[in-house]
Design a protein around this motif. Structure first.
Motif, mmCIF file in Angstrom:
data_model
loop_
_atom_site.group_PDB
_atom_site.id
_atom_site.type_symbol
_atom_site.label_atom_id
_atom_site.label_comp_id
_atom_site.label_asym_id
_atom_site.label_seq_id
_atom_site.Cartn_x
_atom_site.Cartn_y
_atom_site.Cartn_z
ATOM 1 N N LEU A 119 0.825 -1.209 0.000
ATOM 2 C CA LEU A 119 0.000 0.000 0.000
ATOM 3 C C LEU A 119 0.858 1.258 0.000
ATOM 4 C CD1 LEU A 119 -2.881 -0.882 2.495
ATOM 5 C CD2 LEU A 119 -2.950 -0.857 0.001
ATOM 6 N N LEU A 120 1.924 1.254 0.786
ATOM 7 C CA LEU A 120 2.775 2.436 0.866
ATOM 8 C C LEU A 120 3.525 2.685 -0.429
ATOM 9 C CD1 LEU A 120 4.228 2.132 4.487
ATOM 10 C CD2 LEU A 120 2.386 3.622 3.668
ATOM 11 N N GLN A 121 4.012 1.620 -1.048
ATOM 12 C CA GLN A 121 4.722 1.769 -2.325
ATOM 13 C C GLN A 121 3.792 2.267 -3.420
ATOM 14 O OE1 GLN A 121 6.419 -2.107 -2.848
ATOM 15 N NE2 GLN A 121 8.012 -1.787 -1.314
ATOM 16 N N ASP A 122 2.538 1.846 -3.322
ATOM 17 C CA ASP A 122 1.541 2.271 -4.305
ATOM 18 C C ASP A 122 1.180 3.742 -4.124
ATOM 19 O OD1 ASP A 122 -0.535 1.966 -6.316
ATOM 20 O OD2 ASP A 122 -1.954 2.009 -4.651
ATOM 21 N N GLN A 123 1.028 4.166 -2.867
ATOM 22 C CA GLN A 123 0.558 5.515 -2.568
ATOM 23 C C GLN A 123 1.698 6.522 -2.420
ATOM 24 O OE1 GLN A 123 -2.711 5.873 -2.470
ATOM 25 N NE2 GLN A 123 -2.859 8.056 -1.970
ATOM 26 N N MET A 124 2.829 6.074 -1.825
ATOM 27 C CA MET A 124 3.950 6.971 -1.555
ATOM 28 C C MET A 124 5.250 6.284 -1.953
ATOM 29 S SD MET A 124 2.782 8.645 2.105
ATOM 30 C CE MET A 124 3.766 10.127 1.847
ATOM 31 N N PRO A 125 5.490 6.168 -3.254
ATOM 32 C CA PRO A 125 6.655 5.399 -3.730
ATOM 33 C C PRO A 125 8.006 5.945 -3.280
ATOM 34 C CG PRO A 125 5.649 6.652 -5.516
ATOM 35 C CD PRO A 125 4.704 6.734 -4.363
ATOM 36 N N GLY A 126 8.079 7.204 -2.883
ATOM 37 C CA GLY A 126 9.352 7.783 -2.468
ATOM 38 C C GLY A 126 9.627 7.682 -0.979
ATOM 39 N N ALA A 127 8.709 7.061 -0.241
ATOM 40 C CA ALA A 127 8.856 6.995 1.215
ATOM 41 C C ALA A 127 10.001 6.068 1.621
ATOM 42 C CB ALA A 127 7.558 6.517 1.845
ATOM 43 N N HIS A 128 10.691 6.459 2.678
ATOM 44 C CA HIS A 128 11.765 5.635 3.237
ATOM 45 C C HIS A 128 11.209 4.937 4.473
ATOM 46 C CE1 HIS A 128 15.701 4.228 4.289
ATOM 47 N NE2 HIS A 128 15.682 4.859 5.455
ATOM 48 N N VAL A 129 10.991 3.630 4.379
ATOM 49 C CA VAL A 129 10.377 2.871 5.467
ATOM 50 C C VAL A 129 11.433 2.006 6.151
ATOM 51 C CG1 VAL A 129 8.569 1.225 6.107
ATOM 52 C CG2 VAL A 129 8.186 2.831 4.218
ATOM 53 N N VAL A 130 11.550 2.158 7.462
ATOM 54 C CA VAL A 130 12.466 1.357 8.277
ATOM 55 C C VAL A 130 11.647 0.273 8.968
ATOM 56 C CG1 VAL A 130 14.116 1.369 10.184
ATOM 57 C CG2 VAL A 130 13.936 3.350 8.661
ATOM 58 N N ILE A 131 12.086 -0.985 8.866
ATOM 59 C CA ILE A 131 11.336 -2.116 9.395
ATOM 60 C C ILE A 131 12.035 -2.663 10.639
ATOM 61 C CG2 ILE A 131 10.389 -4.396 8.877
ATOM 62 C CD1 ILE A 131 9.247 -2.137 7.165
ATOM 63 N N SER A 132 11.254 -2.984 11.671
ATOM 64 C CA SER A 132 11.814 -3.541 12.903
ATOM 65 C C SER A 132 10.925 -4.666 13.414
ATOM 66 C CB SER A 132 11.937 -2.452 13.970
ATOM 67 O OG SER A 132 12.441 -2.983 15.180
ATOM 68 N N SER A 133 11.520 -5.841 13.653
ATOM 69 C CA SER A 133 10.803 -6.999 14.201
ATOM 70 C C SER A 133 11.091 -7.115 15.688
ATOM 71 C CB SER A 133 11.240 -8.274 13.467
ATOM 72 O OG SER A 133 10.793 -9.420 14.142
ATOM 73 N N GLN A 134 10.048 -7.082 16.528
ATOM 74 C CA GLN A 134 10.205 -7.183 17.977
ATOM 75 C C GLN A 134 8.991 -7.888 18.577
ATOM 76 O OE1 GLN A 134 11.310 -3.473 19.967
ATOM 77 N NE2 GLN A 134 12.034 -2.608 18.035
ATOM 78 N N VAL A 135 9.078 -8.225 19.866
ATOM 79 C CA VAL A 135 7.912 -8.765 20.554
ATOM 80 C C VAL A 135 6.954 -7.619 20.847
ATOM 81 C CG1 VAL A 135 9.149 -10.726 21.533
ATOM 82 C CG2 VAL A 135 9.073 -8.563 22.798
ATOM 83 N N SER A 136 5.666 -7.949 21.044
ATOM 84 C CA SER A 136 4.630 -6.931 21.136
ATOM 85 C C SER A 136 4.854 -5.875 22.222
ATOM 86 C CB SER A 136 3.263 -7.605 21.318
ATOM 87 O OG SER A 136 2.231 -6.647 21.303
#
Length: 313
Positions: A119-136
Motif C-alpha cells: 500500500l505504501l509503495q503504491d501511494q507513496m513510492p518515495g517513502a523511506h520505510v524502516v522495518i523492525s521486528s520485535q515482541v509486542s
C-alpha cells in the motif's frame, strides 16, 4: 563501534538473532547469512567478555539462561537506539524524503508486513520505510517512546497513549511435538493439558512496564475460564524460544495460529475444543502522530485488512 571494552554492536546483533531464532543454525543460515562455526565463536566471545553464560546449548537448539534473558532486553534497547540514531541522522541529511518506522511481530513478515509495504509503495513510492521486528510489548514501548511510528502488535496494557485499529482476531491452538500423545487428537480439551510440561510467554517478570504481555493475559484468562489449573513450567519472551523449548522439553504451548510460520518439521499444532480463545492483532500508533504515511495506512485500512487476511498462514 564498541559497547564497553570489547563488546561490539555486531555481537549484540548476533546475540539477538540467535535468541529470537532459538537455534545457532537457523540464525546463521536465515538471519545472519554467515557460517555457524563463526557465529558460535562470536557468541562465546560475547559470553567471555560479559562474564556470564547467555545460552544453554542442547541437542535440539538453545535456550536463554536467566542472565541471557536480562541481557536480551538491554541488547534490544541498545540496537533500537542505534538504529533510530542512524535513521535520524539520515532524515536530517534528506529532510524532503518521507520517513516512517514500522514494526511487526516476528512471523508476520509474510502476511501483514508485505500488505502494508504494498500500500505504501503504491501511494507513496518515495517513502523511506524502516522495518523492525520485535515482541509486542517492545513494539508498544517503541511507539510510546517516539522511536517507531506504527506496528502490528497486540493491545498491550499500559499503552493509554496509543490507538489500536483491529486487523484480525487470531485463534489460539495447542502446539506440541509430532510424537506427543496429544498430536493424535483432532481437537484438544483444555483439561488434557493438565500434567504436561507447559510453556508460556513471559509474564510480568520480563516486562518493562510491570504488566503481563497481552498474549499471556489471554492465555491465563482462557485457562481460568476453562477451570484448568495450569502453571507454566518455563516462560519465554519470544515465539522462537517457545518452539525451541517445545522441542527440547516435549512440552506444550498455547499460541496464536500465526506461530505456524515458525514450525520446524517436528512440531505441529491442534485446535482446542469448545470455545476457542482469540487474541487481537492491531495496527497500533501514537495518538498525536501526524505522519502523512501513517494517515495513508489508516485511510486504506480496509484494503490492508483484505490483503493481510488473504495471505497464507
Amino acid at each position: 563501534m564498541s559497547i564497553g571494552a570489547q563488546v561490539e554492536l555486531r555481537h549484540l546483533r548476533y546475540f539477538v538473532a540467535v535468541a529470537e531464532a532459538g537455534s545457532l543454525k537457523v540464525a546463521a543460515q536465515n538471519k545472519l547469512h554467515t557460517a555457524q562455526p563463526s557465529l558460535s565463536r562470536q557468541i562465546r566471545d560475547l559470553e567471555e567478555e560479559i562474564g556470564a553464560q547467555l545460552f544453554i546449548r542442547r541437542s535440539r537448539g538453545i535456550e536463554l539462561t536467566s542472565a541471557g534473558q536480562v541481557f536480551l532486553d538491554h541488547a534490544r534497547v541498545v540496537l533500537s537506539q542505534v538504529e533510530v540514531g542512524i535513521e535520524a541522522a539520515r532524515r536530517l541529511a534528506n529532510p524532503a524524503k518521507p520517513y516512517f518506522v514500522l514494526g511487526y511481530l516476528t512471523g508476520h513478515e509474510t502476511t501483514w508486513l508485505p500488505a502494508a509495504l504494498h500500500l505504501l509503495q503504491d501511494q507513496m513510492p518515495g517513502a523511506h520505510v524502516v522495518i523492525s521486528s520485535q515482541v509486542s510489548p517492545h513494539l508498544a514501548a517503541a511507539i510510546s517512546g517516539g522511536r517507531m511510528d506504527a506496528a502490528f502488535l497486540r493491545r498491550e496494557e499500559g499503552s493509554s497513549d496509543l490507538d489500536f485499529r483491529l486487523l484480525i482476531r487470531e485463534p489460539l491452538e495447542v502446539f506440541m511435538r509430532r510424537d506427543h500423545r496429544l498430536a493424535g487428537l483432532k481437537e484438544i480439551e483444555p483439561r488434557e493439558l493438565v500434567g504436561e510440561v507447559f510453556i508460556s510467554v513471559s509474564g510480568k517478570a520480563l516486562s518493562g512496564r510491570g504488566v503481563a504481555p497481552a498474549l499471556r493475559v489471554v492465555i491465563n484468562d482462557y485457562l481460568k475460564r476453562s477451570k484448568v489449573d495450569l502453571k507454566p513450567s518455563h516462560e519465554v519472551d519470544n515465539l522462537a524460544g517457545v518452539m525451541s523449548l517445545i522441542s527440547s522439553t516435549r512440552g506444550v504451548a498455547l499460541l496464536p495460529v500465526y506461530a505456524k510460520q515458525l514450525l520446524s518439521g517436528e512440531i505441529t499444532s491442534r485446535p482446542v475444543k469448545g470455545r476457542v480463545p482469540t487474541i487481537d492483532l492491531c495496527l497500533g500508533y501514537k495518538k498525536e502522530n501526524e505522519s502523512p504515511i501513517l494517515k495513508v495506512l489508516l485511510s486504506r485500512l480496509g484494503e490492508l485488512i483484505a490483503l493481510g487476511s488473504s495471505a497464507p498462514v
